[in-house]
Design a protein around this motif. Structure first.
Motif, PDB file in Angstrom:
ATOM      1  N   TYR A 195       0.836  -1.208   0.000  1.00  0.00           N
ATOM      2  CA  TYR A 195       0.000   0.000   0.000  1.00  0.00           C
ATOM      3  C   TYR A 195       0.868   1.253   0.000  1.00  0.00           C
ATOM      4  O   TYR A 195       0.620   2.194  -0.771  1.00  0.00           O
ATOM      5  CB  TYR A 195      -0.917   0.002   1.220  1.00  0.00           C
ATOM      6  N   TYR A 196       1.879   1.293   0.850  1.00  0.00           N
ATOM      7  CA  TYR A 196       2.727   2.483   0.920  1.00  0.00           C
ATOM      8  C   TYR A 196       3.468   2.726  -0.385  1.00  0.00           C
ATOM      9  O   TYR A 196       3.626   3.876  -0.821  1.00  0.00           O
ATOM     10  CB  TYR A 196       3.712   2.354   2.094  1.00  0.00           C
ATOM     11  N   ALA A 197       3.941   1.658  -1.018  1.00  0.00           N
ATOM     12  CA  ALA A 197       4.658   1.816  -2.284  1.00  0.00           C
ATOM     13  C   ALA A 197       3.756   2.385  -3.355  1.00  0.00           C
ATOM     14  O   ALA A 197       4.141   3.289  -4.109  1.00  0.00           O
ATOM     15  CB  ALA A 197       5.224   0.476  -2.733  1.00  0.00           C
ATOM     16  N   ALA A 198       2.541   1.853  -3.465  1.00  0.00           N
ATOM     17  CA  ALA A 198       1.611   2.300  -4.494  1.00  0.00           C
ATOM     18  C   ALA A 198       1.066   3.693  -4.210  1.00  0.00           C
ATOM     19  O   ALA A 198       0.871   4.497  -5.126  1.00  0.00           O
ATOM     20  CB  ALA A 198       0.459   1.302  -4.609  1.00  0.00           C
ATOM     21  N   ARG A 199       0.824   3.990  -2.953  1.00  0.00           N
ATOM     22  CA  ARG A 199       0.233   5.272  -2.577  1.00  0.00           C
ATOM     23  C   ARG A 199       1.230   6.417  -2.704  1.00  0.00           C
ATOM     24  O   ARG A 199       0.880   7.519  -3.151  1.00  0.00           O
ATOM     25  CB  ARG A 199      -0.273   5.199  -1.141  1.00  0.00           C
ATOM     26  N   TYR A 200       2.481   6.169  -2.305  1.00  0.00           N
ATOM     27  CA  TYR A 200       3.484   7.236  -2.270  1.00  0.00           C
ATOM     28  C   TYR A 200       4.557   7.090  -3.335  1.00  0.00           C
ATOM     29  O   TYR A 200       5.465   7.911  -3.416  1.00  0.00           O
ATOM     30  CB  TYR A 200       4.117   7.302  -0.877  1.00  0.00           C
ATOM     31  N   ASN A 201       4.494   6.025  -4.150  1.00  0.00           N
ATOM     32  CA  ASN A 201       5.362   5.860  -5.328  1.00  0.00           C
ATOM     33  C   ASN A 201       6.850   5.825  -4.991  1.00  0.00           C
ATOM     34  O   ASN A 201       7.666   6.496  -5.605  1.00  0.00           O
ATOM     35  CB  ASN A 201       5.071   6.966  -6.338  1.00  0.00           C
ATOM     36  N   VAL A 202       7.167   5.022  -3.985  1.00  0.00           N
ATOM     37  CA  VAL A 202       8.550   4.832  -3.567  1.00  0.00           C
ATOM     38  C   VAL A 202       8.807   3.332  -3.395  1.00  0.00           C
ATOM     39  O   VAL A 202       7.891   2.556  -3.129  1.00  0.00           O
ATOM     40  CB  VAL A 202       8.858   5.564  -2.248  1.00  0.00           C
ATOM     41  N   ASP A 203      10.066   2.929  -3.574  1.00  0.00           N
ATOM     42  CA  ASP A 203      10.389   1.505  -3.419  1.00  0.00           C
ATOM     43  C   ASP A 203      10.587   1.178  -1.949  1.00  0.00           C
ATOM     44  O   ASP A 203      10.488   2.041  -1.072  1.00  0.00           O
ATOM     45  CB  ASP A 203      11.596   1.128  -4.264  1.00  0.00           C
ATOM     46  N   LEU A 204      10.870  -0.099  -1.669  1.00  0.00           N
ATOM     47  CA  LEU A 204      10.918  -0.527  -0.271  1.00  0.00           C
ATOM     48  C   LEU A 204      12.116   0.047   0.461  1.00  0.00           C
ATOM     49  O   LEU A 204      12.050   0.253   1.673  1.00  0.00           O
ATOM     50  CB  LEU A 204      10.913  -2.055  -0.191  1.00  0.00           C
ATOM     51  N   ASP A 205      13.199   0.337  -0.239  1.00  0.00           N
ATOM     52  CA  ASP A 205      14.334   0.973   0.433  1.00  0.00           C
ATOM     53  C   ASP A 205      13.940   2.352   0.939  1.00  0.00           C
ATOM     54  O   ASP A 205      14.235   2.717   2.078  1.00  0.00           O
ATOM     55  CB  ASP A 205      15.522   1.094  -0.511  1.00  0.00           C
ATOM     56  N   LEU A 206      13.246   3.119   0.111  1.00  0.00           N
ATOM     57  CA  LEU A 206      12.826   4.452   0.523  1.00  0.00           C
ATOM     58  C   LEU A 206      11.798   4.376   1.649  1.00  0.00           C
ATOM     59  O   LEU A 206      11.801   5.218   2.569  1.00  0.00           O
ATOM     60  CB  LEU A 206      12.267   5.223  -0.673  1.00  0.00           C
ATOM     61  N   ILE A 207      10.907   3.398   1.596  1.00  0.00           N
ATOM     62  CA  ILE A 207       9.957   3.201   2.689  1.00  0.00           C
ATOM     63  C   ILE A 207      10.693   2.835   3.966  1.00  0.00           C
ATOM     64  O   ILE A 207      10.391   3.350   5.055  1.00  0.00           O
ATOM     65  CB  ILE A 207       8.944   2.095   2.327  1.00  0.00           C
ATOM     66  N   THR A 208      11.677   1.948   3.855  1.00  0.00           N
ATOM     67  CA  THR A 208      12.422   1.478   5.020  1.00  0.00           C
ATOM     68  C   THR A 208      13.163   2.616   5.707  1.00  0.00           C
ATOM     69  O   THR A 208      13.242   2.669   6.940  1.00  0.00           O
ATOM     70  CB  THR A 208      13.416   0.379   4.595  1.00  0.00           C
ATOM     71  N   ARG A 209      13.698   3.546   4.921  1.00  0.00           N
ATOM     72  CA  ARG A 209      14.438   4.673   5.506  1.00  0.00           C
ATOM     73  C   ARG A 209      13.593   5.399   6.551  1.00  0.00           C
ATOM     74  O   ARG A 209      14.064   5.691   7.651  1.00  0.00           O
ATOM     75  CB  ARG A 209      14.830   5.671   4.417  1.00  0.00           C
ATOM     76  N   GLY A 210      12.353   5.710   6.191  1.00  0.00           N
ATOM     77  CA  GLY A 210      11.491   6.463   7.089  1.00  0.00           C
ATOM     78  C   GLY A 210      10.648   5.616   8.006  1.00  0.00           C
ATOM     79  O   GLY A 210       9.798   6.139   8.734  1.00  0.00           O
ATOM     80  N   SER A 211      10.854   4.304   7.974  1.00  0.00           N
ATOM     81  CA  SER A 211      10.060   3.391   8.815  1.00  0.00           C
ATOM     82  C   SER A 211      10.957   2.671   9.819  1.00  0.00           C
ATOM     83  O   SER A 211      10.895   1.458   9.977  1.00  0.00           O
ATOM     84  CB  SER A 211       9.317   2.377   7.936  1.00  0.00           C
ATOM     85  N   GLY A 212      11.795   3.469  10.462  1.00  0.00           N
ATOM     86  CA  GLY A 212      12.547   2.938  11.580  1.00  0.00           C
ATOM     87  C   GLY A 212      14.025   2.738  11.390  1.00  0.00           C
ATOM     88  O   GLY A 212      14.723   2.349  12.340  1.00  0.00           O
ATOM     89  N   PHE A 213      14.570   3.014  10.185  1.00  0.00           N
ATOM     90  CA  PHE A 213      15.984   2.696   9.961  1.00  0.00           C
ATOM     91  C   PHE A 213      16.870   3.915   9.734  1.00  0.00           C
ATOM     92  O   PHE A 213      18.061   3.855  10.004  1.00  0.00           O
ATOM     93  CB  PHE A 213      16.110   1.748   8.763  1.00  0.00           C
ATOM     94  N   GLY A 214      16.331   4.996   9.219  1.00  0.00           N
ATOM     95  CA  GLY A 214      17.148   6.158   8.955  1.00  0.00           C
ATOM     96  C   GLY A 214      17.728   6.157   7.560  1.00  0.00           C
ATOM     97  O   GLY A 214      17.673   5.153   6.840  1.00  0.00           O
ATOM     98  N   TYR A 215      18.302   7.288   7.161  1.00  0.00           N
ATOM     99  CA  TYR A 215      18.788   7.477   5.797  1.00  0.00           C
ATOM    100  C   TYR A 215      19.861   6.458   5.420  1.00  0.00           C
ATOM    101  O   TYR A 215      19.850   5.898   4.328  1.00  0.00           O
ATOM    102  CB  TYR A 215      19.328   8.903   5.657  1.00  0.00           C
ATOM    103  N   LYS A 216      20.806   6.206   6.305  1.00  0.00           N
ATOM    104  CA  LYS A 216      21.859   5.231   6.033  1.00  0.00           C
ATOM    105  C   LYS A 216      21.547   3.855   6.616  1.00  0.00           C
ATOM    106  O   LYS A 216      22.056   2.842   6.147  1.00  0.00           O
ATOM    107  CB  LYS A 216      23.204   5.720   6.580  1.00  0.00           C
TER     108      LYS A 216
END
Length: 567
Positions: free
Chosen positions: A104-125
């Motif tokens: 849902y997040y990928a389709a709604r916000y048009n980002v891949d799982l790496d970009l989702i992961t960054r803001g979902s608990g892991f940080g930019y690096k």
């Protein structure tokens, strides 16, 4: 001061223009032929011209892999039909539940799982850690499928395995370099043929030999095991290695068109089918793999070594209804089509993951095509070392890491974002907006992955080793919100404002397509991909920088300062 401009310009559409509108030239590398596909960044609205059905078909096209048949056959031979089918169903439920919020997040916000992961608990690096988990999935599955194709070429044409490995690998490279545009056509053309060749012969076989169903249901495995939950969990552990498949589907789902009142039903159908829905087809193939293996062993009297190889499964199936030469020909064709469909996806998604790892680590971007070659090369090496012979062990071990990652991100979305409100609901991915490292996701993956792997190797006793994937999921779901509560959500956003006055979303909640000019490259990018620069323009005006240009900004002088610490 900034990366060389020739590293950043792309000439897919036209030359960049100044201002907030006009032709767009996508910043994706130095390729003049449009071989890049918005790796590292938001997929812009102007590029997403496919229908929901076309995107879903492309995502599901990669599910043509034959490893499912081998996985099903392997766990069926080892644990018996009932235990194997139980394990398949347990894994399918866990995969569907964990995959849905990510899709849902990928389709709604048009980002891949790496970009989702960054803001979902892991940080930019911090998400580099999970990229390593994902990229290993792509070359493990690539090597598995390539080995299956090589087996088909050997059985049908007498090609030596080592040569078959090379052919199955190298033929993928030219198909992958053109990204989503070519892959969408490839899957749409081959999906109908694949479905017919896959399922019609099975139906005919069951009609011709209905007794095979009873034989299948009564099969108890090589060691004549009884029904047990532990055996089901051992079988599920192998199947759960495919949890990371959702990351590959998301690389397609990020190209979904905006969701509107007019396409709402089609949009949701595509997200469910092309996202977590892949596991329905995957589980079906695994059960068919069990059936065909049992048929070959119990009815045809063949050995287990042949029964776990998909090409032999299909040849045995086809030979019951047609001449041997035709059965062999069709089996080889099916194997080749399946291998091309899945390994184009494996190579494509692996190249995106390698690109993310390399660019954030070294602040350079040589282009996605180089990483296609790297991923294929690693896969070829695994084939030559005969990874297929230890496939069940490799997948069982890997499943613990895949579950730790996917369940951590899913828990952050469902619990931390929506229930606790500690994680920002919009998936932030831009440099400077996020802290480099977030202890929430990192601690969850380390604990869930580390403990479950130790459990898998028997550190806590042989009795619980079978349940290591389940423990990985439970630990991730518990630790992720606990870490967010302990840290108070302080390490998600480095800044709360990206310095741009334009709204990020339209009235329907979709990312807008307003454009701003990047101060580094001069390209025109859509607003969700941009952030204000810390450097003013020549006349003191505010400047803007694209996410990719900011990623490659070695000096970091364009990165906005952090907000004052929260008290």
């Amino acid at each position: 001061m900034t990366p060389p401009v020739d590293m950043l310009h792309q000439t897919r559409d036209s030359e960049p223009t100044d201002g907030r509108s006009g032709p767009v030239s996508a910043v994706e590398g130095a390729s003049p032929v449009g071989t890049e596909d918005f790796s590292l960044r938001f997929a812009p609205r102007h590029y997403r011209r496919w229908t929901p059905a076309a995107v879903a078909a492309s995502a599901l096209g990669g599910i043509a892999y034959l490893a499912d048949f081998s996985i099903g056959a392997t766990i069926g031979v080892e644990h018996g039909t009932v235990n194997a089918v139980g394990g398949v169903l347990i894994a399918a439920v866990l995969i569907f539940v964990s995959s849905f919020p990510l899709a849902y997040y990928a389709a709604r916000y048009n980002v891949d799982l790496d970009l989702i992961t960054r803001g979902s608990g892991f940080g930019y690096k911090g998400s580099i850690i999970t990229n390593l988990i994902f990229v290993s999935f792509t070359f493990i599955l690539f090597a598995t499928e390539g080995a299956i194709m090589a087996q088909g070429l050997k059985a049908g044409l007498g090609v030596p395995l080592w040569a078959g490995y090379a052919v199955s690998s190298l033929m993928i490279i030219p198909l992958v370099v053109y990204g989503m545009k070519l892959l969408s056509k490839l899957h749409s053309w081959t999906n109908p043929l694949w479905l017919v060749m896959m399922f019609v012969p099975l139906v005919v076989l069951i009609i011709q030999e209905p007794g095979s169903v009873g034989t299948f249901l009564e099969y108890s495995g090589e060691e004549d095991k009884g029904v047990s939950f532990a055996a089901m969990m051992l079988a599920a552990g192998v199947c759960l290695s495919l949890t990371a498949q959702i990351a590959e589907n998301i690389d397609y789902l990020r190209f979904m068109p905006p969701r509107t009142a007019q396409n709402r039903r089609a949009w949701w159908t595509a997200v469910v089918c092309g996202g977590p829905g892949w596991v329905v087809l995957g589980a079906t193939k695994q059960i068919i793999g069990i059936f065909l293996a049992v048929y070959m062993i119990s009815v045809l009297g063949q050995g287990t070594d042949l029964a776990v190889e998909p090409v032999n499964q299909f040849m045995s199936e086809y030979r019951q209804m047609m001449p041997g030469w035709l059965a062999t020909t069709l089996a080889v064709i099916l194997v080749v089509i399946s291998q091309i469909k899945i390994n184009t996806t494996n190579a494509y998604c692996g190249s995106l993951a390698w690109t993310n790892i390399y660019s954030r680590t070294f602040k350079r971007y040589p282009g996605r095509v180089w990483f296609v070659v790297l991923n294929v090369g690693i896969s070829l090496a695994l084939m030559e070392f005969n990874m297929f012979s230890v496939l069940s062990f490799v997948l069982s071990f890997y499943s613990n890491l895949a579950i730790a990652w996917i369940f951590t991100v899913a828990a952050d979305i469902v619990i931390n974002k929506y229930l606790l409100g500690l994680s920002p609901k919009v998936p932030e991915f831009r440099r400077g907006m996020l802290y480099d490292w977030n202890p929430v996701g990192i601690s969850s993956v380390i604990l869930s992955g580390g403990i479950s792997v130790a459990m898998f190797f028997g550190v806590f006793g042989d009795g619980v080793a079978a349940f290591s994937p389940l423990f990985a999921a439970v630990i991730a779901v518990v630790v992720t919100p606990l870490a967010a509560v302990v840290t108070g959500g302080r390490y998600y956003l480095r800044r709360s404002d990206d310095g741009i006055d334009l709204p990020m979303f339209d009235a329907d909640g979709n990312p807008v397509d307003d454009r701003l000019t990047c101060a580094i490259t001069g390209e025109s990018c859509e607003r969700p991909d941009m952030v204000a620069s810390a450097l003013p323009g020549p006349d003191g005006e505010r400047q803007y920088v694209s996410s990719l240009a900011l990623t490659l900004d070695v000096s970091g002088e364009h990165v906005l300062p952090a907000d004052p610490p929260r008290r």
